[in-house]
Design an enzyme around this catalytic site. Structure first.
Site, PDB file in Angstrom:
ATOM      1  N   HIS A 161      25.957  -5.395 -10.642  1.00  0.00           N
ATOM      2  CA  HIS A 161      27.357  -4.947 -10.498  1.00  0.00           C
ATOM      3  C   HIS A 161      28.064  -5.585  -9.307  1.00  0.00           C
ATOM      4  O   HIS A 161      29.278  -5.421  -9.158  1.00  0.00           O
ATOM      5  CB  HIS A 161      27.413  -3.417 -10.356  1.00  0.00           C
ATOM      6  CG  HIS A 161      26.991  -2.673 -11.582  1.00  0.00           C
ATOM      7  ND1 HIS A 161      27.582  -2.868 -12.813  1.00  0.00           N
ATOM      8  CD2 HIS A 161      26.025  -1.728 -11.782  1.00  0.00           C
ATOM      9  CE1 HIS A 161      27.000  -2.076 -13.709  1.00  0.00           C
ATOM     10  NE2 HIS A 161      26.048  -1.384 -13.110  1.00  0.00           N
ATOM     11  N   ASP A 197      20.709  -4.431 -19.150  1.00  0.00           N
ATOM     12  CA  ASP A 197      20.952  -3.117 -18.556  1.00  0.00           C
ATOM     13  C   ASP A 197      21.952  -2.363 -19.434  1.00  0.00           C
ATOM     14  O   ASP A 197      22.794  -2.982 -20.100  1.00  0.00           O
ATOM     15  CB  ASP A 197      21.535  -3.313 -17.147  1.00  0.00           C
ATOM     16  CG  ASP A 197      21.619  -2.024 -16.355  1.00  0.00           C
ATOM     17  OD1 ASP A 197      20.725  -1.780 -15.524  1.00  0.00           O
ATOM     18  OD2 ASP A 197      22.587  -1.244 -16.564  1.00  0.00           O
ATOM     19  N   HIS A 199      24.472  -0.801 -18.574  1.00  0.00           N
ATOM     20  CA  HIS A 199      25.839  -0.988 -18.081  1.00  0.00           C
ATOM     21  C   HIS A 199      26.195  -2.474 -17.996  1.00  0.00           C
ATOM     22  O   HIS A 199      25.363  -3.294 -17.613  1.00  0.00           O
ATOM     23  CB  HIS A 199      25.986  -0.342 -16.704  1.00  0.00           C
ATOM     24  CG  HIS A 199      25.570   1.095 -16.681  1.00  0.00           C
ATOM     25  ND1 HIS A 199      24.310   1.495 -16.261  1.00  0.00           N
ATOM     26  CD2 HIS A 199      26.228   2.215 -17.060  1.00  0.00           C
ATOM     27  CE1 HIS A 199      24.230   2.815 -16.372  1.00  0.00           C
ATOM     28  NE2 HIS A 199      25.363   3.284 -16.857  1.00  0.00           N
ATOM     29  N   ASP A 287      17.767   1.256 -18.330  1.00  0.00           N
ATOM     30  CA  ASP A 287      18.491   2.508 -18.584  1.00  0.00           C
ATOM     31  C   ASP A 287      19.036   2.593 -20.006  1.00  0.00           C
ATOM     32  O   ASP A 287      19.843   3.475 -20.315  1.00  0.00           O
ATOM     33  CB  ASP A 287      19.596   2.737 -17.548  1.00  0.00           C
ATOM     34  CG  ASP A 287      20.384   1.490 -17.212  1.00  0.00           C
ATOM     35  OD1 ASP A 287      20.177   0.447 -17.865  1.00  0.00           O
ATOM     36  OD2 ASP A 287      21.215   1.559 -16.292  1.00  0.00           O
TER      37      ASP A 287
HETATM   38 ZN   LIG Z   1      22.654   0.411 -15.517  1.00  0.00          ZN
END
Ligand SMILES: [Zn+2]
Length: 347
Positions: A161, A197, A199, A287
């Site tokens: 991120h 991931d 996200h 995740d």
């Molecule tokens: Zn994540």
């Protein structure tokens, strides 16, 4: 397979984050790496080695110099003003709408200037951990250049991120991006990054968005409903020279199991093959697991083994970089399932 890990990463432990309006213990914590190390130990097919030290210069390959300096001085500035009882955390953010883009002199202003959310607090010893995570990724890249077929950089805090001058989503320095850049600088002509991931890897996308030598592919929860909310849509395809070298494959939250995930992975792998990658970096977020406490896909351990097998079939030098994954009890064995699947992939 070699695993690169540093005990210094334990030095980063944030006390709280806000989830659904409530202060709660931070999901991103040292025990995550412990579980992976335990599972690696039980498996027996890995050797864990410590990273070399690279300093801050490689960070500036993908981050701005002022941002890297801010990360190093943030705690001392915070402590001078507020003491050491609470982690350094922003409360006021720069918005792309209606606010001026100038760096404030005050630490609270700086924290907001260099953050896009409240999940990336800084503690007294965070910087040492952040730096050691990046060292793990760089050491793994060097091993790939020395001929290793696959290496796992067990990095925390995670990195995908983190944008050129922004922290958020538990991330400060983008380990996967720096690893990819290291491979490029050492002679790999084309590097593909696949981010699995849950996200979207907004930071990695931002770093390489205008480049055609690093392909970024991400499979993630639909940002219309999921973090990071404002980026990660299918129509973001790259810009300028980078047009066509960014592929986002958002999938619906709540109902994405292997029947939806498998075809998306196939699309991602075909894109990487068409690109003609010389090396592959995997942002290995775990995740997507059916029992993850903050994410909403339904993958299971068999699916992780299959992901590993399919990645192995690309037959590319592959650098796995650890990202998210918060179902701590199962995190280690899920992670090892991917790596074991890769190692046992039929050629
Ligand atoms: Zn994540």
């Amino acid at each position: 397979m070699k695993v690169i890990y540093s005990e210094k990463q334990r030095l980063h432990r944030v006390k709280y984050e806000f989830l659904s309006g409530e202060p709660t213990a931070c999901f991103e914590k040292p025990e995550r790496a412990d579980m992976v190390l335990n599972a690696i130990d039980q498996h027996g097919g890995f050797s864990v080695i410590a990273p070399n030290s690279y300093g801050t210069e490689p960070m500036q390959w993908v981050h701005t110099a002022d941002y890297v300096e801010f990360l190093q001085s943030a705690w001392s500035e915070w402590e001078a003003r507020f003491g050491s009882e609470h982690d350094a955390s922003p409360y006021c953010f720069i918005s792309p709408r209606h606010l001026r883009h100038r760096i404030p002199k005050d630490i609270e202003g700086k924290l907001g200037y260099y953050s896009f959310d409240m999940t990336a607090a800084i503690t007294k010893t965070s910087w040492e951990a952040i730096q050691s995570a990046t060292d793990c990724a760089l050491t793994a890249a060097d091993l790939i250049m020395q001929g290793e077929q696959a290496v796992f950089a067990l990095c925390r805090p995670p990195g995908h991120h983190a944008a050129p001058d922004l922290m958020g989503g538990y991330c400060y320095i983008n380990n996967a991006a720096i690893a990819a850049e290291s491979l490029r600088r050492q002679g790999k002509g084309k590097v593909a990054i696949l981010d699995v991931d849950y996200h979207h890897g907004n930071g990695t996308q931002s770093i390489f968005y205008e480049r055609d030598d690093v392909l970024f592919v991400s499979i993630h929860g639909d940002p219309d409903y999921d973090y990071p909310h404002y980026i990660g849509f299918a129509d973001e395809v790259g810009e300028g020279a980078g047009e066509g070298y960014n592929l986002n494959l958002p999938l619906p939250q709540g109902k994405t199991d292997w029947t939806l995930y498998g075809p998306a992975l196939q699309t991602a792998l075909e894109k990487i093959q068409q690109f003609g990658a010389d090396a592959l970096v995997i942002s290995l977020g775990m995740d997507t697991y059916e029992h993850d406490p903050i994410s909403y896909f339904k993958l299971n351990r068999d699916n992780y083994a299959e992901i590993g097998r399919q990645l192995g079939q690309l037959q590319l030098p592959t650098l796995f970089v650890f990202e998210g994954g918060y179902a701590v009890d199962d995190l280690g064995h899920n992670t090892v399932a991917v790596l074991d699947g890769y190692m046992n992939s039929p050629a």
